[in-house]
Design an enzyme around this catalytic site. Structure first.
Site, PDB file in Angstrom:
ATOM      1  N   TRP A   1       2.681   5.743   1.759  1.00  0.00           N
ATOM      2  CA  TRP A   1       2.581   6.434   0.281  1.00  0.00           C
ATOM      3  C   TRP A   1       2.201   8.081   0.327  1.00  0.00           C
ATOM      4  O   TRP A   1       1.258   8.210   0.964  1.00  0.00           O
ATOM      5  CB  TRP A   1       1.701   5.657  -0.569  1.00  0.00           C
ATOM      6  CG  TRP A   1       1.856   5.938  -1.969  1.00  0.00           C
ATOM      7  CD1 TRP A   1       2.632   5.696  -2.891  1.00  0.00           C
ATOM      8  CD2 TRP A   1       0.994   7.020  -2.687  1.00  0.00           C
ATOM      9  NE1 TRP A   1       2.509   6.036  -4.138  1.00  0.00           N
ATOM     10  CE2 TRP A   1       1.579   6.811  -4.169  1.00  0.00           C
ATOM     11  CE3 TRP A   1      -0.001   7.827  -2.392  1.00  0.00           C
ATOM     12  CZ2 TRP A   1       0.908   7.721  -5.074  1.00  0.00           C
ATOM     13  CZ3 TRP A   1      -0.536   8.559  -3.322  1.00  0.00           C
ATOM     14  CH2 TRP A   1      -0.224   8.582  -4.659  1.00  0.00           C
TER      15      TRP A   1
ATOM     16  N   GLU B   1      -1.903  -1.425 -22.389  1.00  0.00           N
ATOM     17  CA  GLU B   1      -1.253  -2.082 -21.140  1.00  0.00           C
ATOM     18  C   GLU B   1       0.022  -2.226 -21.222  1.00  0.00           C
ATOM     19  O   GLU B   1       0.853  -2.286 -20.427  1.00  0.00           O
ATOM     20  CB  GLU B   1      -2.268  -3.419 -21.141  1.00  0.00           C
ATOM     21  CG  GLU B   1      -1.580  -4.477 -19.929  1.00  0.00           C
ATOM     22  CD  GLU B   1      -1.815  -3.938 -18.476  1.00  0.00           C
ATOM     23  OE1 GLU B   1      -2.152  -2.752 -18.324  1.00  0.00           O
ATOM     24  OE2 GLU B   1      -0.978  -4.722 -17.799  1.00  0.00           O
TER      25      GLU B   1
ATOM     26  N   LYS C   1       2.928  -1.072 -18.693  1.00  0.00           N
ATOM     27  CA  LYS C   1       3.929  -1.808 -17.802  1.00  0.00           C
ATOM     28  C   LYS C   1       5.118  -1.396 -17.871  1.00  0.00           C
ATOM     29  O   LYS C   1       6.085  -1.192 -16.996  1.00  0.00           O
ATOM     30  CB  LYS C   1       3.601  -3.211 -18.349  1.00  0.00           C
ATOM     31  CG  LYS C   1       3.610  -4.508 -17.586  1.00  0.00           C
ATOM     32  CD  LYS C   1       2.402  -4.691 -16.747  1.00  0.00           C
ATOM     33  CE  LYS C   1       1.728  -3.711 -16.067  1.00  0.00           C
ATOM     34  NZ  LYS C   1       0.456  -4.192 -15.445  1.00  0.00           N
TER      35      LYS C   1
ATOM     36  N   ARG D   1       0.713  -1.220  -0.009  1.00  0.00           N
ATOM     37  CA  ARG D   1       0.082   0.008  -0.122  1.00  0.00           C
ATOM     38  C   ARG D   1       0.868   1.244  -0.040  1.00  0.00           C
ATOM     39  O   ARG D   1       0.088   2.491   0.055  1.00  0.00           O
ATOM     40  CB  ARG D   1      -0.779  -0.027   1.198  1.00  0.00           C
ATOM     41  CG  ARG D   1      -1.745  -1.088   1.300  1.00  0.00           C
ATOM     42  CD  ARG D   1      -2.585  -1.113   2.542  1.00  0.00           C
ATOM     43  NE  ARG D   1      -3.519  -0.334   2.564  1.00  0.00           N
ATOM     44  CZ  ARG D   1      -5.210  -0.518   2.347  1.00  0.00           C
ATOM     45  NH1 ARG D   1      -5.329  -1.790   1.842  1.00  0.00           N
ATOM     46  NH2 ARG D   1      -5.863   0.400   2.248  1.00  0.00           N
TER      47      ARG D   1
HETATM   48  C1  F6R Z   1      -0.551  -1.254 -13.134  1.00  0.00           C
HETATM   49  C2  F6R Z   1      -1.473  -1.232 -12.149  1.00  0.00           C
HETATM   50  C3  F6R Z   1      -2.295  -0.195 -11.871  1.00  0.00           C
HETATM   51  C4  F6R Z   1      -3.593  -0.959 -11.222  1.00  0.00           C
HETATM   52  C5  F6R Z   1      -4.708   0.280 -10.865  1.00  0.00           C
HETATM   53  C6  F6R Z   1      -6.058  -0.265 -10.269  1.00  0.00           C
HETATM   54  O1  F6R Z   1       0.323  -2.257 -13.206  1.00  0.00           O
HETATM   55  O2  F6R Z   1      -1.457  -2.319 -11.184  1.00  0.00           O
HETATM   56  O3  F6R Z   1      -2.710   0.556 -12.715  1.00  0.00           O
HETATM   57  O4  F6R Z   1      -4.234  -1.743 -12.252  1.00  0.00           O
HETATM   58  O5  F6R Z   1      -4.242   1.063  -9.816  1.00  0.00           O
HETATM   59  O6  F6R Z   1      -5.866  -1.301  -9.397  1.00  0.00           O
HETATM   60  P1  F6R Z   1      -6.951  -2.177  -8.965  1.00  0.00           P
HETATM   61  O7  F6R Z   1      -7.027  -2.997 -10.021  1.00  0.00           O
HETATM   62  O8  F6R Z   1      -6.468  -2.909  -7.684  1.00  0.00           O
HETATM   63  O9  F6R Z   1      -7.995  -1.592  -8.811  1.00  0.00           O
END
Ligand code: F6R
Length: 607
Positions: free
Chosen positions: A74, A479, A483, A27
């Site tokens: 964070w 995507e 990455k 987190r």
């Molecule tokens: C990229 C990544 C982020 C998450 C985004 C949403 O690798 O991990 O872009 O996809 O912060 O996070 P979730 O899926 O947890 O809602």
């Protein structure tokens, strides 16, 4: 964002607070800290950087106590420096906070006028100072001081407090940000996330919006936002504690990429009976009643929504929109009867997605979520839940969770198309069988990882990379670029191939690498023409294609990686894999912190 934890016990808590923080580091990881009460006094230790720095600091200068709170940060307000690390401590109180206090500035000004000196630039210190006033000037007890203070706060928070003179007490409260309580034997726990508690306790409960609670080693009391004593349902956690081992791999991301054949089999096994060729799905709305689908997510999850838009419209014929969660709730979207809202999230705790879900709930009950963390807020607040079954994803850059999102959305797509008679029984069975090929195809591509590593050499000396895809490979190009940016800090952009000529082509010169996804398909020739335009401007093309595509592209570039031939229906899932590897190997080459890249956190719990 940030992870918070608290333990009140008859035994020492410091080592366990650190173990708990290790499971919350996803987190945030720019600084960490712990506070305890020892001989009635507040003692604390904080450090910038990863948790390991705090651990080393505490090894050199131990602190102990039977009650304590911890935080992994964070940064939101104030740089990631030690004075801004939590806990924030005054004479009588120490606090850790996840969230953002929107009206902190007005209180800070008032306190400054009264001559109060602040040690940090954070919004959180204002909470500690306000509570200090309640305790030292107004002689409030801990619970009252917290209650009166939070009444004034705007924004989102999960807060844990300990107090000078109280060796057996933690006070906690939440609004907007989640908090779970864990019940132990003569000890109790609190954390931002239930999974991090699973190493201490299997019996947990979630606090509801506005709840306040007091934890002692023998007792937990919960109060709702009106001050009434309330019970919250407890549940037993069946999940294994998060496995923090990388096994034979150097990074979690590498492990998570390479375990995908197994993970894909797992998710397919959950939804499909391979033997019978049938689907076994959780309950979901009647397909015939769905007039429109709105998919909502952030970052990588948004890209799976975008891919699903192509699928839902293409195969099921249902009008579909893909929406960025952070935009959705603030642009007055129209939600109609017959709309199905699908929220996609790995963590299930992304503040933007939760905000969008709560907004949508005002208009409809048709809320379905596709989540990886099954105990998450998004799962708990949805009417239907489709778990992605990827297992804990620790690497900050999402890999296996994204692939599982695509698979679950694909399964939903087949279900809708079949219920609406858009596909025949035979077609449906071909599609399901196609999915069952994925673990084998993934293993085949992974066995050629060395060839992909070689292709990354094309990026050496470049400042920027373009990713191109057309049709349903466009979201995959987006995507792939995300990455690369995230973990290698190399600038990258994804474009729909046809868009190149409308602007981005101006960027092309002989130093610009361009990653193109172009297997044989109905749009193959269109994309090939776009790539010829790149070649004519001396761009360095790295092509991912299949056997037929390779034959037809041999004059285009020498940098070709051939993927197994498969139906168009599977290409987005298949072509995501080499892009994950490209990002990983490029980051490895650049020596970045692959699992915890700078400025990021795994779960983004602030807006
Ligand atoms: C990229 C990544 C982020 C998450 C985004 C949403 O690798 O991990 O872009 O996809 O912060 O996070 P979730 O899926 O947890 O809602």
């Amino acid at each position: 964002m940030c992870g918070i934890i608290g333990i009140v016990s008859k035994n020492e808590v410091v080592n366990r607070l650190i173990d708990g923080l290790a499971r919350l580091e996803y987190r945030g990881y720019d600084s960490a800290g712990i506070a305890t009460i020892n001989s009635s006094e507040i003692v604390y230790s904080k450090s910038t950087g990863k948790l390991v720095s705090l651990k080393n600091k505490i090894k050199e200068n131990p602190i102990d106590g039977h009650v304590g709170i911890g935080h992994t940060r964070w940064a939101t307000h104030g740089e990631p420096i030690e004075i801004n690390a939590h806990p924030h401590v005054t004479k009588n109180v120490a606090v850790v906070h996840n969230g953002i206090i929107e009206n902190f500035a007005e209180f800070k000004d008032e306190l400054l006028e009264k001559g109060i000196i602040f040690n940090s630039q954070t919004d959180t210190e204002v909470i500690a100072r306000l509570i200090e006033e309640k305790i030292s000037k107004e002689k409030c007890g801990p619970l009252e001081a917290v209650r009166l203070t939070i009444e004034k706060l705007r924004g989102s928070f999960a807060l844990c407090f300990i107090f000078k003179g109280f060796e057996d007490l933690i006070v906690v409260t939440r609004r907007g940000s989640p908090l779970a309580l864990g019940f132990g034997d003569r000890e109790n726990f609190v954390s931002s996330d239930a999974l991090s508690l699973s190493i201490f306790s299997k019996k947990i409960c979630y606090l509801e919006e506005g709840d306040l609670a007091t934890l002692t080693s023998d007792e937990v009391k919960i109060y709702d936002s009106f001050g009434n004593s309330v019970f919250r349902d407890t549940q037993i956690l069946y999940t294994d504690p998060i496995n923090l081992s990388k096994g034979q791999y150097k990074h979690f991301m590498e492990k998570e990429i390479f375990e995908q054949p197994e993970v894909i089999s797992q998710v397919l096994g959950y939804y499909l009976d391979a033997f019978e060729g049938t689907l076994s799905l959780p309950s979901l709305p009647q397909s015939t009643e769905i007039k429109r689908i709105i998919l909502v997510g952030c970052g990588t999850a948004f890209y799976s929504c975008l891919a699903a838009k192509y699928w839902f419209e293409g195969l099921s014929g249902i009008p579909t929109h893909a929406e960025l969660a952070s935009e959705f709730r603030y642009r007055s979207p129209v939600i109609c009867k017959g709309d199905l809202l699908i929220f996609v999230s790995q963590s299930g705790e992304t503040a933007d997605t939760i905000g969008a879900l709560r907004f949508a709930k005002k208009y409809t009950k048709n809320i379905l979520s596709v989540v990886n963390v099954e105990q998450s807020s998004i799962a708990r607040e949805s009417n239907w839940v489709f778990p992605t079954k990827a297992g804990p994803e620790i690497g900050v850059a999402s890999t296996k969770a994204f692939i599982c999102q695509l698979i679950v959305l694909k399964i939903l797509n087949i279900k809708f198309a079949s219920d609406l008679s858009k596909i025949s029984a035979k077609h449906r069975s071909n599609l399901l069988n196609g999915l069952l090929e994925l673990p084998r195809l993934y293993a085949e591509i992974l066995s050629q990882n060395e060839n992909i590593k070689q292709l990354c050499k094309k990026f050496i000396g470049s400042n920027s990379v373009l990713y191109l895809g057309r049709d349903v490979l466009y979201p995959i190009a987006l995507e792939g670029a995300l990455k690369l940016k995230e973990i290698s800090y190399l600038h990258a952009e994804g474009y729909a191939s046809g868009e190149l000529k409308h602007g981005p082509i101006a960027l092309i010169d002989k130093s610009m690498p361009l990653v193109a996804l172009n297997p044989w398909s109905k749009v193959f020739e269109k994309t090939l023409s776009n790539l010829e335009e790149v070649k004519a401007r001396r761009g360095k093309i790295i092509l991912f294609t299949d056997k037929k595509g390779r034959e037809l592209s041999k004059d285009l570039t020498k940098s070709i990686f051939q993927l197994p031939s498969c139906s168009e229906f599977l290409t987005p899932i298949l072509y995501s894999l080499p892009l994950q590897l490209i990002a990983y190997y490029t980051a490895l080459d650049k020596g970045t912190d692959v699992d915890q890249p700078r400025n990021l956190a795994k779960s983004v719990t602030v807006e």
